[in-house]
Design an enzyme around this catalytic site. Structure first.
Site, PDB file in Angstrom:
ATOM      1  N   LEU A  79      30.497  47.348  35.144  1.00 43.84           N
ATOM      2  CA  LEU A  79      29.427  48.127  35.760  1.00 43.84           C
ATOM      3  C   LEU A  79      28.884  47.487  37.033  1.00 43.84           C
ATOM      4  O   LEU A  79      27.833  47.882  37.546  1.00 43.84           O
ATOM      5  CB  LEU A  79      28.303  48.360  34.743  1.00 43.84           C
ATOM      6  N   MET A 117      26.275  38.440  40.520  1.00 45.25           N
ATOM      7  CA  MET A 117      27.520  38.483  39.745  1.00 45.25           C
ATOM      8  C   MET A 117      28.682  37.896  40.537  1.00 45.25           C
ATOM      9  O   MET A 117      29.551  37.224  39.980  1.00 45.25           O
ATOM     10  CB  MET A 117      27.839  39.912  39.290  1.00 45.25           C
ATOM     11  N   GLU A 118      28.696  38.119  41.842  1.00 41.80           N
ATOM     12  CA  GLU A 118      29.756  37.555  42.678  1.00 41.80           C
ATOM     13  C   GLU A 118      29.672  36.035  42.709  1.00 41.80           C
ATOM     14  O   GLU A 118      30.696  35.342  42.604  1.00 41.80           O
ATOM     15  CB  GLU A 118      29.676  38.138  44.094  1.00 41.80           C
ATOM     16  N   ASP A 132      42.658  24.606  34.800  1.00 42.59           N
ATOM     17  CA  ASP A 132      44.085  24.922  34.784  1.00 42.59           C
ATOM     18  C   ASP A 132      44.917  23.816  35.429  1.00 42.59           C
ATOM     19  O   ASP A 132      45.970  23.440  34.910  1.00 42.59           O
ATOM     20  CB  ASP A 132      44.326  26.249  35.508  1.00 42.59           C
TER      21      ASP A 132
END
EC number: 4.6.1.17
Length: 162
Positions: A79, A117-118, A132
């Site tokens: 959203l 959110m970014e 990773d």
């Protein structure tokens, strides 16, 4: 600065999900800063920070991954509005005592909704990329403290996570 809302903005009156309508809002300058930390064992941290070894490559890869993630945030968070990013910056600091890489992501826009959110996505993906690239030396790496540190702009004004 406005007070916290007594309701969840992504739920309508009947409790169904919805994208927040920002159509009537005015665009304004907005900034958000998010942080996170990647804690690892001495071996992995030593390899990461060894001159001529991994630090530059690992952190530069994490920086690029963070920028790409911020640009794709609306594709990842259902959203979340897509918005024009004016700037994405990612910085790292090293804590030799705790074998920790601190991640700091800053996002800016001139738009109708915030860039929290970014910034959070950028910090998270930078941390995941470090994990990773270092996991061969430490399977127990911990990503922690992903959080919004600061935001400014829009109706709610300025906010700090003190």
């Amino acid at each position: 600065m406005s007070s916290p809302s007594p309701a969840l903005s992504h739920l309508d009156e009947s409790g169904q999900i919805r994208m927040v309508d920002v159509g009537a809002k005015s665009a304004s300058d907005r900034i958000a800063i998010a942080r996170g930390a990647v804690r690892m064992n001495a071996l992995a941290y030593g390899l990461l920070t060894q001159p001529g070894q991994g630090k530059g490559e690992v952190l530069n890869t994490a920086r690029v991954a963070a920028v790409l993630a911020a640009k794709r945030c609306a594709e990842l968070i259902p959203l979340c509005h897509s918005l024009p990013l004016a700037f994405v910056g990612v910085d790292f600091s090293l804590d030799d005592a705790t074998h920790t890489v601190e991640v700091r992501a800053t996002c800016r826009t001139h738009y109708k909704t915030g860039v929290e959110m970014e910034a959070m996505t950028a910090a998270s993906v930078a941390a995941l990329t470090i994990y990773d690239m270092c996991k061969a030396a430490d399977k127990g790496i911990v990503i922690e403290q992903i959080r919004l540190e600061y935001k400014a702009g829009g109706k709610s004004g300025e906010w700090r996570n003190d």
